[in-house]
Design a protein around this motif. Sequence first.
Motif, mmCIF file in Angstrom:
data_model
loop_
_atom_site.group_PDB
_atom_site.id
_atom_site.type_symbol
_atom_site.label_atom_id
_atom_site.label_comp_id
_atom_site.label_asym_id
_atom_site.label_seq_id
_atom_site.Cartn_x
_atom_site.Cartn_y
_atom_site.Cartn_z
ATOM 1 N N ALA A 211 0.811 -1.222 0.000
ATOM 2 C CA ALA A 211 0.000 0.000 0.000
ATOM 3 C C ALA A 211 0.842 1.268 0.000
ATOM 4 C CB ALA A 211 -0.926 0.009 1.217
ATOM 5 N N ARG A 212 2.088 1.187 0.453
ATOM 6 C CA ARG A 212 2.888 2.388 0.659
ATOM 7 C C ARG A 212 3.955 2.622 -0.410
ATOM 8 N NH1 ARG A 212 1.560 0.146 5.463
ATOM 9 N NH2 ARG A 212 0.815 1.497 7.145
ATOM 10 N N ARG A 213 4.169 1.654 -1.295
ATOM 11 C CA ARG A 213 5.182 1.850 -2.343
ATOM 12 C C ARG A 213 4.870 0.953 -3.523
ATOM 13 N NH1 ARG A 213 7.076 0.572 1.933
ATOM 14 N NH2 ARG A 213 8.251 2.504 2.084
ATOM 15 N N ARG B 243 -7.891 -6.870 1.138
ATOM 16 C CA ARG B 243 -6.880 -6.066 1.827
ATOM 17 C C ARG B 243 -6.912 -4.620 1.342
ATOM 18 N NH1 ARG B 243 -2.533 -6.093 5.048
ATOM 19 N NH2 ARG B 243 -0.817 -4.706 4.561
ATOM 20 N N HIS B 244 -6.952 -4.420 0.038
ATOM 21 C CA HIS B 244 -6.923 -3.060 -0.486
ATOM 22 C C HIS B 244 -8.170 -2.274 -0.075
ATOM 23 C CE1 HIS B 244 -3.455 -4.478 -2.462
ATOM 24 N NE2 HIS B 244 -4.027 -5.003 -3.517
ATOM 25 N N ARG C 38 -2.566 5.000 -5.051
ATOM 26 C CA ARG C 38 -1.937 3.705 -5.311
ATOM 27 C C ARG C 38 -2.860 2.559 -4.891
ATOM 28 N NH1 ARG C 38 1.956 4.282 -2.263
ATOM 29 N NH2 ARG C 38 3.526 4.929 -3.806
ATOM 30 N N VAL C 39 -3.449 2.674 -3.697
ATOM 31 C CA VAL C 39 -4.295 1.580 -3.208
ATOM 32 C C VAL C 39 -5.528 1.426 -4.095
ATOM 33 C CG1 VAL C 39 -5.491 0.606 -1.220
ATOM 34 C CG2 VAL C 39 -3.447 1.983 -0.878
ATOM 35 N N TRP C 40 -6.069 2.548 -4.551
ATOM 36 C CA TRP C 40 -7.198 2.449 -5.475
ATOM 37 C C TRP C 40 -6.791 1.762 -6.772
ATOM 38 C CZ3 TRP C 40 -12.020 2.202 -4.714
ATOM 39 C CH2 TRP C 40 -12.658 2.965 -3.737
#
Length: 339
Positions: A234-236, A273-274, A299-301
């Motif tokens: 989720a962060r990169r 998870r997303h 990014r998560v979307w």
Amino acid sequence: MTERPEIISNFLSTHGWGTALRDPLAGDASARRYLRLARGNERAILMDSPNPAEDVVPFIAIADILHRLGLSAPEIKAAQPDDGLLLLEDFGDGTFTRLIAQATDPAELYRLAVDALAVIHRDFRPDQASAIDLPRYDADLFIAQVMLLADVYVPAALGRAATVAERAELEQAWRATVPDAVEIGTSLLHRDYHVDNLMRLPDRAGPAACGLLDFQNAGLGPISYDLVSLLEDARRDVPTPLATAMLDHYLKGFPDLDRDAFHRSYAVLGAVRHTRIVAVFARLHLSHGRSEYLQHLPRVWRLLEAKLAEPALAPVRDWFDRTLPPQARAPLLHLKASD
């Protein structure tokens, strides 16, 4: 009543660290905090948690499980569980995140992470967790978690609460997809298995060279979930060729695994998870003023929308298309946190 600083000072003094220098370490989205202690050339980490039953007790039990599997969790030097205090081995500063930023070959690190995860999935037995009542990440729990989207994200994006019908339809869509996905096989589930929580320990060999952190929320759950955490971070951004190669590397270690079933499980639990992370990051901003998490929402979307394109996610995709279409997602980035 004894104040918190005094409790901590007494704990450290009892175990010989009372005069140690204390250096706060960067925290995460939890209420826990960590201090690096320095005593001459010796180092240790103080874990200070206001929720001992949720953090400290499971951390101790799961660290023991990981050690028995031959993996590297921080050694517990001292513990005062009732007060939420642990004195831990200091693994240093070599997080995978920092090493990647310093131009270490990502493939080397991700392969090490996959190898450590494979040890868990191959060697862990549920009876090894008999000392602790681990949560079971089954279909009901996953579905309960993703319903946070209806509670948090839908009102923020649409300017109104989700209707009873919308909530019911969302739950029904997940119930049409998740139960089959969790049947892929059960093991110890770390739950936040990504490069921020992994460290390279150069003095150790094989999978033990991967230091494991932040596992206090572990449970029993499907083997595909932690791979999604690692390879769809989720962060990169994780380059698609790298993620594909690491997924293949994992599957080569389990030749009897049904590949098609595994990929379906990976897709569905990736969407789970997303979806949960979209809602959690939104809540951190809207309710707690943690706006730094907003940078990760696009990014998560993207990750979520890629998963929704999978045939196994058709019922969930239909709900999103009707209720939260693309044009309704981005505005949340501009909403202000509550006062």
